[in-house]
Design a protein around this motif. Structure first.
Motif, mmCIF file in Angstrom:
data_model
loop_
_atom_site.group_PDB
_atom_site.id
_atom_site.type_symbol
_atom_site.label_atom_id
_atom_site.label_comp_id
_atom_site.label_asym_id
_atom_site.label_seq_id
_atom_site.Cartn_x
_atom_site.Cartn_y
_atom_site.Cartn_z
ATOM 1 N N VAL A 38 0.891 -1.331 0.052
ATOM 2 C CA VAL A 38 -0.117 -0.041 0.039
ATOM 3 C C VAL A 38 0.872 1.327 -0.023
ATOM 4 O O VAL A 38 1.931 1.199 0.603
ATOM 5 C CB VAL A 38 -0.947 -0.029 1.085
ATOM 6 N N ILE A 39 0.568 2.300 -0.660
ATOM 7 C CA ILE A 39 1.327 3.363 -0.917
ATOM 8 C C ILE A 39 0.565 4.651 0.040
ATOM 9 O O ILE A 39 -0.468 4.788 -0.241
ATOM 10 C CB ILE A 39 1.426 3.790 -2.346
ATOM 11 N N LEU A 40 1.340 5.262 0.890
ATOM 12 C CA LEU A 40 0.960 6.354 1.728
ATOM 13 C C LEU A 40 1.808 7.514 1.125
ATOM 14 O O LEU A 40 2.868 7.418 1.107
ATOM 15 C CB LEU A 40 1.150 6.412 3.091
ATOM 16 N N VAL A 41 1.002 8.736 0.849
ATOM 17 C CA VAL A 41 1.801 10.014 0.290
ATOM 18 C C VAL A 41 1.578 10.994 1.459
ATOM 19 O O VAL A 41 0.575 11.470 1.734
ATOM 20 C CB VAL A 41 1.345 10.405 -0.837
ATOM 21 N N GLN A 42 2.738 11.530 2.104
ATOM 22 C CA GLN A 42 2.877 12.538 3.071
ATOM 23 C C GLN A 42 2.903 13.772 2.270
ATOM 24 O O GLN A 42 3.998 14.048 1.586
ATOM 25 C CB GLN A 42 3.769 12.007 3.969
ATOM 26 N N ALA A 43 1.958 14.568 2.034
ATOM 27 C CA ALA A 43 2.301 15.826 1.341
ATOM 28 C C ALA A 43 2.563 17.062 1.791
ATOM 29 O O ALA A 43 1.986 17.101 3.047
ATOM 30 C CB ALA A 43 0.755 15.834 0.552
ATOM 31 N N LEU A 44 3.486 17.717 1.460
ATOM 32 C CA LEU A 44 3.876 18.925 1.920
ATOM 33 C C LEU A 44 3.927 20.094 0.944
ATOM 34 O O LEU A 44 3.920 19.717 -0.366
ATOM 35 C CB LEU A 44 5.257 18.875 2.572
ATOM 36 N N GLU A 45 3.698 21.217 1.252
ATOM 37 C CA GLU A 45 3.854 22.327 0.360
ATOM 38 C C GLU A 45 4.821 23.397 0.989
ATOM 39 O O GLU A 45 4.378 23.853 2.110
ATOM 40 C CB GLU A 45 2.771 22.884 -0.066
ATOM 41 N N LYS A 46 5.973 23.763 0.614
ATOM 42 C CA LYS A 46 7.079 24.370 0.928
ATOM 43 C C LYS A 46 7.316 24.256 2.448
ATOM 44 O O LYS A 46 7.494 25.069 3.414
ATOM 45 C CB LYS A 46 6.522 26.119 0.922
ATOM 46 N N PRO A 91 3.547 -4.162 7.624
ATOM 47 C CA PRO A 91 4.796 -4.010 7.261
ATOM 48 C C PRO A 91 5.302 -3.669 5.797
ATOM 49 O O PRO A 91 6.387 -3.413 5.383
ATOM 50 C CB PRO A 91 5.612 -5.189 7.812
ATOM 51 N N ASP A 92 4.344 -4.192 4.945
ATOM 52 C CA ASP A 92 4.518 -3.956 3.586
ATOM 53 C C ASP A 92 4.231 -2.553 2.926
ATOM 54 O O ASP A 92 4.363 -2.208 1.831
ATOM 55 C CB ASP A 92 3.729 -4.935 2.748
ATOM 56 N N LEU A 93 3.877 -1.690 3.960
ATOM 57 C CA LEU A 93 3.260 -0.436 3.485
ATOM 58 C C LEU A 93 4.635 0.534 2.944
ATOM 59 O O LEU A 93 5.545 0.569 3.617
ATOM 60 C CB LEU A 93 3.068 0.450 4.783
ATOM 61 N N TRP A 94 4.459 1.364 1.980
ATOM 62 C CA TRP A 94 5.174 2.348 1.458
ATOM 63 C C TRP A 94 4.868 3.673 1.961
ATOM 64 O O TRP A 94 3.604 4.238 2.186
ATOM 65 C CB TRP A 94 5.193 2.518 -0.232
ATOM 66 N N VAL A 95 5.931 4.752 2.374
ATOM 67 C CA VAL A 95 5.595 5.940 2.918
ATOM 68 C C VAL A 95 6.253 6.925 1.871
ATOM 69 O O VAL A 95 7.729 6.760 1.930
ATOM 70 C CB VAL A 95 5.761 6.141 4.204
ATOM 71 N N ILE A 96 5.767 7.654 1.195
ATOM 72 C CA ILE A 96 6.688 8.574 0.182
ATOM 73 C C ILE A 96 6.208 10.169 0.564
ATOM 74 O O ILE A 96 5.109 10.528 0.795
ATOM 75 C CB ILE A 96 6.303 8.375 -1.338
ATOM 76 N N GLU A 97 7.312 10.949 0.848
ATOM 77 C CA GLU A 97 7.113 12.471 1.101
ATOM 78 C C GLU A 97 7.161 13.281 -0.063
ATOM 79 O O GLU A 97 8.297 12.970 -0.963
ATOM 80 C CB GLU A 97 7.992 12.603 2.138
ATOM 81 N N LEU A 98 6.119 13.948 -0.463
ATOM 82 C CA LEU A 98 6.328 14.842 -1.416
ATOM 83 C C LEU A 98 6.310 16.194 -1.292
ATOM 84 O O LEU A 98 5.319 16.625 -0.324
ATOM 85 C CB LEU A 98 4.949 14.654 -2.648
ATOM 86 N N ASP A 99 6.970 17.184 -1.563
ATOM 87 C CA ASP A 99 6.917 18.422 -1.375
ATOM 88 C C ASP A 99 6.871 19.234 -2.706
ATOM 89 O O ASP A 99 7.991 19.559 -3.126
ATOM 90 C CB ASP A 99 8.236 18.792 -0.566
ATOM 91 N N ILE A 100 5.635 19.568 -3.041
ATOM 92 C CA ILE A 100 5.417 20.263 -4.392
ATOM 93 C C ILE A 100 4.312 20.910 -4.213
ATOM 94 O O ILE A 100 3.279 20.459 -3.515
ATOM 95 C CB ILE A 100 5.483 19.316 -5.468
ATOM 96 N N VAL A 101 4.005 21.881 -5.086
ATOM 97 C CA VAL A 101 2.519 22.627 -5.057
ATOM 98 C C VAL A 101 1.512 21.617 -5.566
ATOM 99 O O VAL A 101 1.706 20.772 -6.220
ATOM 100 C CB VAL A 101 2.871 23.799 -6.037
#
Length: 112
Positions: A38-46, A91-101
């Motif tokens: 499973v993919i989790l996206v941690q979203a950030l902006e600036k 334990p198969d989880l993905w966590v991806i951090e994105l910092d983009i508008v």
């Protein structure tokens, strides 16, 4: 991968390359199962947390992003605690951090 779906590792790689190509920052915080994690996206902006989004099936043959976890304005450490709880149960989880508008839209266009 017998049914023609892209693997989680391929989707994560595509999301990272596309984000970086658009001038944003992306990195894998937690690497999960390369085939079907499973993919989790941690979203950030600036640098400001926007939220946490999970890639889920839409039960019509596609996928969508759904908000999950604590609100971005919750107490410090709440997001980290939520991710740790999810990792203990999956334990198969993905966590991806994105910092983009408009990170949520950007991720949805790429992995859904």
């Amino acid at each position: 991968m017998t049914d023609g779906r892209l693997t989680s590792a391929m989707l994560a790689g595509a999301l990272i390359r596309r984000t970086q190509g658009a001038g944003g920052f992306a990195m894998v915080l937690v690497k999960g199962d390369p085939i079907s994690g499973v993919i989790l996206v941690q979203a950030l902006e600036k640098g400001e947390e926007i939220g946490l989004f999970e890639r889920v099936s839409d039960y019509a043959g596609g996928y969508r992003l759904t908000a999950c976890g604590p609100a971005a304005d919750s107490e410090p450490g709440a997001m980290t605690a939520y991710i740790e709880r999810r990792r203990r149960s999956d334990p198969d989880l993905w966590v991806i951090e994105l910092d983009i508008v408009d990170a949520e839209r950007f991720a949805a266009e790429t992995i859904c």
